[in-house]
Design a protein around this motif. Structure first.
Motif, PDB file in Angstrom:
ATOM      1  N   ALA A 233      59.699  -1.047  95.939  1.00  0.00           N
ATOM      2  CA  ALA A 233      59.563  -2.377  96.533  1.00  0.00           C
ATOM      3  C   ALA A 233      59.970  -2.411  98.002  1.00  0.00           C
ATOM      4  CB  ALA A 233      60.389  -3.389  95.736  1.00  0.00           C
ATOM      5  N   LEU A 234      60.992  -1.653  98.374  1.00  0.00           N
ATOM      6  CA  LEU A 234      61.486  -1.712  99.747  1.00  0.00           C
ATOM      7  C   LEU A 234      60.528  -1.065 100.749  1.00  0.00           C
ATOM      8  CD1 LEU A 234      65.294  -1.005  99.246  1.00  0.00           C
ATOM      9  CD2 LEU A 234      64.137  -3.195  99.506  1.00  0.00           C
ATOM     10  N   GLY A 235      59.565  -0.279 100.257  1.00  0.00           N
ATOM     11  CA  GLY A 235      58.638   0.387 101.153  1.00  0.00           C
ATOM     12  C   GLY A 235      57.264  -0.238 101.221  1.00  0.00           C
ATOM     13  N   LEU A 236      57.044  -1.314 100.481  1.00  0.00           N
ATOM     14  CA  LEU A 236      55.723  -1.932 100.406  1.00  0.00           C
ATOM     15  C   LEU A 236      55.720  -3.311 101.062  1.00  0.00           C
ATOM     16  CD1 LEU A 236      54.839  -1.108  96.688  1.00  0.00           C
ATOM     17  CD2 LEU A 236      53.724  -0.139  98.711  1.00  0.00           C
ATOM     18  N   PRO A 237      54.595  -3.716 101.671  1.00  0.00           N
ATOM     19  CA  PRO A 237      54.518  -5.080 102.186  1.00  0.00           C
ATOM     20  C   PRO A 237      54.514  -6.084 101.038  1.00  0.00           C
ATOM     21  CG  PRO A 237      52.369  -4.019 102.330  1.00  0.00           C
ATOM     22  CD  PRO A 237      53.351  -2.957 101.909  1.00  0.00           C
ATOM     23  N   VAL A 238      55.218  -7.190 101.234  1.00  0.00           N
ATOM     24  CA  VAL A 238      55.284  -8.244 100.224  1.00  0.00           C
ATOM     25  C   VAL A 238      54.500  -9.439 100.752  1.00  0.00           C
ATOM     26  CG1 VAL A 238      56.775  -9.688  98.794  1.00  0.00           C
ATOM     27  CG2 VAL A 238      57.562  -7.420  99.529  1.00  0.00           C
ATOM     28  N   LEU A 261      63.359  -6.370 102.680  1.00  0.00           N
ATOM     29  CA  LEU A 261      61.977  -6.321 102.216  1.00  0.00           C
ATOM     30  C   LEU A 261      61.020  -6.417 103.400  1.00  0.00           C
ATOM     31  CD1 LEU A 261      62.380  -8.654  99.130  1.00  0.00           C
ATOM     32  CD2 LEU A 261      61.639  -6.262  99.045  1.00  0.00           C
ATOM     33  N   LYS A 262      59.871  -5.790 103.258  1.00  0.00           N
ATOM     34  CA  LYS A 262      58.880  -5.701 104.330  1.00  0.00           C
ATOM     35  C   LYS A 262      57.947  -6.908 104.290  1.00  0.00           C
ATOM     36  CE  LYS A 262      55.392  -2.445 106.099  1.00  0.00           C
ATOM     37  NZ  LYS A 262      54.730  -1.133 105.821  1.00  0.00           N
ATOM     38  N   GLN A 263      57.832  -7.621 105.394  1.00  0.00           N
ATOM     39  CA  GLN A 263      57.012  -8.822 105.459  1.00  0.00           C
ATOM     40  C   GLN A 263      55.524  -8.483 105.452  1.00  0.00           C
ATOM     41  OE1 GLN A 263      58.198 -11.042 108.915  1.00  0.00           O
ATOM     42  NE2 GLN A 263      60.346 -11.129 108.309  1.00  0.00           N
ATOM     43  N   GLY A 264      54.776  -9.196 104.607  1.00  0.00           N
ATOM     44  CA  GLY A 264      53.335  -9.064 104.562  1.00  0.00           C
ATOM     45  C   GLY A 264      52.682 -10.351 105.015  1.00  0.00           C
TER      46      GLY A 264
END
Length: 280
Positions: A233-238, A261-264
């Protein structure tokens, strides 16, 4: 012609797209949820509301994403009604979470979330949903949703935890008579939709420190329970779909930053993303 639909319980947004001219027409009808409507009732909505607005245009492909379309029998109910209405068209029916994933992730891996009246999330590998923390609905879950926010607001108001200036303001905008509110919640149908109406007050006042903290806490709870559970989860855009995320994105991004968390992308509606995906 390509017909794309994004359907909730109360409203369906259709887009009729012409690949030759790249023109598209927005059409709105009643919601088409197989939880609440039979095949015949769905077909009647198509006949009475969709057909007249299409002006005899005939789609060759239909892509329908809707609430309640996660179980095979419910998918078949919607697909059968669409096939009856458009016998020459190819029909694809999938649930709204897949629509959110396709609209925001396209063909890339990511985490797609819905923050509307209810909430949901999934892990998407670019082709299919590979994991889904279950959404437990209005009573047991829906963290971060309009219903969750509205519930927190009502609790704070009636437990006398509201700042005085907000209490005075909400009484001017809503009927806060306790008996009326409790009747809507416990005796009327679809209580989650009623409770979610109070989320607008929170969004309209999200600069107030109390509302800012309420939003931050609710979003943090959603991200902790429904996003951080996914592998990687910490490496993927959300990514997010829904008015709750769109109207309060500054607070949402703050909660995401706190959790690394990575912003999407944030889209109020999935339709633009769905059109882009299916007309590419």
């Amino acid at each position: 012609m390509i017909l794309v639909a994004d359907s909730g319980s109360t409203k369906t947004h259709w887009e009729l797209y012409d690949p030759a001219t790249r023109a598209h027409q927005a059409i709105y009808t009643d919601g088409i949820s197989p939880f609440y409507r039979t095949e015949d009732e769905i077909y009647n909505v198509l006949q009475a509301e969709l057909f007249p607005q299409m002006q005899e245009k005939v789609p060759r492909s239909i892509f329908f994403y809707g609430t309640g379309c996660s179980q095979p029998d419910k998918v078949a109910r919607v697909a059968n009604a669409l096939q009856r209405a458009f016998p020459a068209a190819s029909v694809m029916v999938d649930h709204d979470l897949m629509g959110a994933a396709v609209a925001t992730c396209g063909d890339q891996a990511g985490i797609a979330c819905i923050l509307g009246t209810g909430s949901n999330s999934c892990l998407f590998d670019g082709r299919k949903i590979v994991d889904n923390v279950p959404s437990l609905g209005f009573i047991l879950g829906d963290e971060g949703s309009g219903a969750h926010l509205g519930r927190k607001l009502l609790q704070a108001y009636y437990y006398r935890e509201f700042p005085a200036e907000l209490a005075a303001k909400i009484k001017q905008e809503y009927n806060m008579d306790k008996a009326t509110v409790l009747n809507h919640v416990y005796d009327e149908p679809m209580p989650s939709q009623f409770v979610a109406t109070f989320a607008k007050f929170i969004s309209d006042n999200n600069q107030h420190p109390y509302m800012h903290q309420l939003l931050f806490d609710c979003f943090t709870e959603f991200l902790t329970r429904m996003v951080l559970k996914y592998e990687g989860a910490l490496g993927l855009p959300v990514h997010f779909i829904g008015s709750i995320a769109e109207l309060n994105q500054a607070v949402l991004f703050k909660a995401m930053d706190r959790l690394n968390l990575k912003q999407g992308a944030i889209l109020k509606s999935p339709m633009d993303g769905l059109l882009k995906y299916h007309t590419a």
